[in-house]
Enzyme design. Structure first.
Site, short mmCIF file in Angstrom:
data_model
loop_
_atom_site.label_atom_id
_atom_site.label_comp_id
_atom_site.label_asym_id
_atom_site.label_seq_id
_atom_site.Cartn_x
_atom_site.Cartn_y
_atom_site.Cartn_z
N HIS A 1 1.57 -7.04 -6.22
CA HIS A 1 1.12 -5.68 -7.11
C HIS A 1 2.00 -5.92 -8.45
O HIS A 1 3.18 -5.90 -8.61
CB HIS A 1 1.93 -4.49 -6.44
CG HIS A 1 1.03 -4.17 -5.20
ND1 HIS A 1 2.01 -3.52 -4.22
CD2 HIS A 1 0.10 -4.38 -4.73
CE1 HIS A 1 1.03 -3.43 -3.14
NE2 HIS A 1 -0.09 -3.89 -3.61
N ASP B 1 0.97 -0.96 1.92
CA ASP B 1 -0.21 -1.91 1.70
C ASP B 1 0.20 -3.28 2.24
O ASP B 1 1.19 -3.83 2.16
CB ASP B 1 -0.46 -2.19 0.02
CG ASP B 1 -1.69 -3.27 -0.16
OD1 ASP B 1 -2.87 -2.72 0.52
OD2 ASP B 1 -1.83 -3.77 -1.12
N SER C 1 5.09 -6.86 -3.23
CA SER C 1 5.32 -5.86 -4.43
C SER C 1 6.65 -5.62 -4.83
O SER C 1 7.10 -6.82 -5.33
CB SER C 1 4.91 -4.73 -3.66
OG SER C 1 4.67 -3.38 -4.47
#
Length: 341
Positions: free
Chosen positions: A182, A275, A155
């Site tokens: 992401h 996540d 991310s």
């Protein structure tokens, strides 16, 4: 959230002010360039900075780097023509920026499409701040799958970390690689092209129905979740619909654990939130080798920290040691083999 705006254009600043005026968020200060933002952040660190890219004295990439090194906080790139500035967007994300969005247009009510897109990004970041730590520097039938699979999640800070890992993999790397980063779907193609320039392996977006091939890197390319649709085919799904980030690393890791029966190694790199941590733990429980990036080399120590806290990682490694370990694991064919009960 307490929000700061960094932009040298008064009209852009006013457009963001109007967009935020009806929201619960508070603007705590504004800066006209990156250097001023670095100084202000040292005196009054906000929850989120809306950072432009092109400014006098110090640009947004360098300002992001310095803020994340000295007084880290969440940073959203807000600039004109993000798709035309993909290289700079990825450079800023490599320094720890979370995402990017176009600067909203100045309108009477601050409620245009650009304002809604900005507020949606801010709301997503607010949920991440609530569910995880703020940025810190430092059952179906399965058939046998041939070869090895490297699954990577990343991310904030991910583009630079991914380039560092992929850039150290040889052209004859024997495993297929799938990346869930992401990033807004509009930037996914640019990310794949940017990564392709930084490594010997071919990198492209994963398409519906793609099969995995050794030595090829596929990147999740839409706002839906990338998953295995069968034992050897990938595709996209809108479900589950309640994940803060789309595509979700957890969803892909779960799918890989369900379908892939060859050697599987999973790595979770720098990023905000949690996540991928739960999915990494489940893969480790199945007997797969799992790796989390360490705190010192992470631009944002959120996702790897969550993985460490869960005991999800077989190994916690600095960024420069991840690629050599992947080569060792996947070239030797070590890792989990066979069917799961």
């Amino acid at each position: 959230m307490r929000i700061a705006i960094v932009n040298d254009l008064p009209m852009a600043v006013e457009a963001m002010r109007r967009a935020l005026s009806a929201s619960p968020h508070q603007i705590v200060w504004t800066a006209g360039d990156g250097a001023e933002a670095v100084d202000l952040c040292a005196r009054d660190r906000p929850d989120l900075i809306l950072m432009d890219l092109t400014m006098p004295r110090m640009n947004g990439v360098e300002a992001t780097r310095r803020i994340m090194a000295q007084n880290p906080c969440a940073i959203l790139i807000v600039t004109a023509g993000v798709e035309d500035n993909a290289a700079h967007v990825f450079a800023a994300m490599g320094q720890g920026a979370i995402d990017a969005v176009d600067t909203p247009l100045l309108d009477a009510g601050g409620k245009g499409e650009g304002a809604r897109a900005l507020l949606a990004k801010i709301d997503t970041i607010a949920r991440l701040v609530e569910e995880g730590e703020a940025p810190r520097v430092l059952p179906a039938s399965r058939g046998a799958a041939a070869g090895g699979l490297l699954a990577i999640g990343a991310s904030a800070g991910g583009p630079a970390a991914l380039a560092a890992v992929l850039g150290r993999l040889p052209r004859d790397f024997p495993a297929a690689t799938v990346i869930v980063q992401h990033v807004d779907a509009r930037f996914a193609q640019g990310l794949a092209e940017w990564l392709d320039q930084h490594c010997a392996l071919p990198v492209r977006l994963a398409a519906e129905g793609d099969s995995l091939r050794p030595g090829t890197v596929l990147v999740a390319g839409t706002d839906d979740h990338l998953v295995f649709k069968s034992r050897d085919r990938l595709g996209y799904t809108s479900q589950p619909a309640d994940h803060t980030y789309r595509p979700s690393i957890d969803v892909f890791f779960a799918s890989a654990g369900r379908w892939w029966n060859g050697t599987l190694v999973a790595a979770l790199l720098t990023g905000m939130g949690a996540d991928g941590a739960r999915g990494l733990k489940d893969l480790r429980a199945m007997g797969h080798h799992t790796i989390a990036q360490d705190q010192a080399s992470s631009a944002v120590y959120g996702m790897p920290k969550a993985a460490a806290a869960l005991g999800a990682a077989t190994q916690i490694l600095p960024l420069e040691r991840i690629a050599p370990r992947l080569i060792e694991l996947l070239s030797a064919g070590r890792g989990h083999q066979g069917f799961h009960a």
